[in-house]
Enzyme design. Structure first.
Site, PDB file in Angstrom:
ATOM      1  N   LYS A  14       0.831  -1.211   0.000  1.00  0.00           N
ATOM      2  CA  LYS A  14       0.000   0.000   0.000  1.00  0.00           C
ATOM      3  C   LYS A  14       0.866   1.263   0.000  1.00  0.00           C
ATOM      4  O   LYS A  14       0.651   2.174  -0.790  1.00  0.00           O
ATOM      5  CB  LYS A  14      -0.917   0.022   1.241  1.00  0.00           C
ATOM      6  CG  LYS A  14      -1.846  -1.166   1.353  1.00  0.00           C
ATOM      7  CD  LYS A  14      -2.715  -1.103   2.594  1.00  0.00           C
ATOM      8  CE  LYS A  14      -1.972  -1.151   3.899  1.00  0.00           C
ATOM      9  NZ  LYS A  14      -1.266  -2.438   4.161  1.00  0.00           N
ATOM     10  N   ARG A 127      11.987  -5.386   4.571  1.00  0.00           N
ATOM     11  CA  ARG A 127      11.719  -3.947   4.378  1.00  0.00           C
ATOM     12  C   ARG A 127      12.703  -3.093   5.173  1.00  0.00           C
ATOM     13  O   ARG A 127      13.018  -3.387   6.326  1.00  0.00           O
ATOM     14  CB  ARG A 127      10.297  -3.624   4.828  1.00  0.00           C
ATOM     15  CG  ARG A 127      10.034  -2.123   4.852  1.00  0.00           C
ATOM     16  CD  ARG A 127       8.591  -1.770   4.927  1.00  0.00           C
ATOM     17  NE  ARG A 127       7.911  -2.291   6.091  1.00  0.00           N
ATOM     18  CZ  ARG A 127       6.592  -2.166   6.284  1.00  0.00           C
ATOM     19  NH1 ARG A 127       5.847  -1.562   5.389  1.00  0.00           N
ATOM     20  NH2 ARG A 127       6.043  -2.655   7.369  1.00  0.00           N
TER      21      ARG A 127
END
Ligand code: AP5
Length: 218
Positions: A14, A127
């Site tokens: 997102k 990440r």
């Protein structure tokens, strides 16, 4: 104001998509980023959010709605927002509908990012985020030019506290229980488009941009 909502499990992409859309005329609103900023500044909200986020749980609907209303209250009539991580509960979705009616805002699309849990765990454990500008990287799928350093501003990259495997699994559980029901809620309103978020980043972005352009031309 016009809005699109990105709905999907943690790590579906997102934030990555919303950041790319912000280069295509959309204003990116991430409740997660706003909460992390409050934690950094150790505000009252930040102190509450720190514990909830660390535990992989949601922050209260009331606090989230205060943040959102403050953020979008002075939006220009023709401003286009992309919401990343909001709404996340049925209560937030219903309150946002009321807000849209009150402020003559229009919800255009809800883009649901579909992604398998095992891929998500891989994405989140790799990440890395820039401590200064918030740019998001992945050690394999979207690496910075130099390991550990943001390619935009050369600041340090860090790993989020909620990106440990146990916390990721808890976040996935919270998503399934509290956020996934929103898909049916928005399907009933005819707003949902499903995106295969397992594609490469550029392919996901191309799919979304094509869809949004089609919507604009209708
Ligand atoms: P938030 O920050 O919103 O986290 P999240 O929804 O769990 O989503 P993430 O940011 O983890 O993932 P993402 O989907 O944005 O993926 P990304 O693009 O980074 O919220 C954090 C916490 O705040 C919540 O747990 C909650 O406590 C609280 N909170 C926030 N909003 C709230 C609300 N409305 N109500 C209540 N509480 C709230 O990508 C992930 C990784 O994958 C990156 O490394 C990226 O480079 C890589 N990647 C992305 N796309 C691809 C791709 N297509 N292929 C390969 N790699 C990819």
């Amino acid at each position: 104001m016009r809005a699109i909502i990105l709905l999907g499990p943690p790590g579906a992409g997102k934030g990555t998509l919303a950041a790319a859309l912000s280069e295509n005329g959309y204003t990116h609103v991430s409740t997660g980023d706003m909460l992390r900023e409050a934690i950094e500044q150790q505000t009252e909200l930040g102190k509450i959010a720190e514990k909830r986020i660390g535990d992989g749980l949601l922050v209260s609907d009331e606090l989230i709605m205060q943040l959102i209303e403050k953020r979008v209250s002075d939006a220009a009539v023709d401003e286009q927002f992309v919401f990343d991580g909001f709404p996340r509960t049925l209560v937030q979705a219903e309150l946002f509908d009321l807000f849209c009616v009150r402020s003559h805002a229009e919800l255009m699309h809800v883009l649901v990012l579909d992604c398998d849990d095992d891929i998500i765990v891989q994405r989140l454990s790799g990440r890395r985020v820039c401590r200064s500008c918030g740019a998001v990287y992945h050690v394999m799928y979207n690496p910075p030019a130099k390991p550990g350093e943001c390619s935009r501003d050369q600041c340090d990259l860090y790993q989020r506290v909620d990106d440990e495997e146990d916390t990721i699994r808890r976040r996935l559980h919270v998503y399934a229980e509290q956020t996934a029901p929103l898909i049916a809620y928005y399907e009933q309103k005819g707003k949902v488009f499903r995106i295969n978020a397992e594609q490469e980043i550029q392919q996901c972005l191309d799919t979304v941009l094509t869809l949004l352009r089609k919507g604009d031309n209708q």
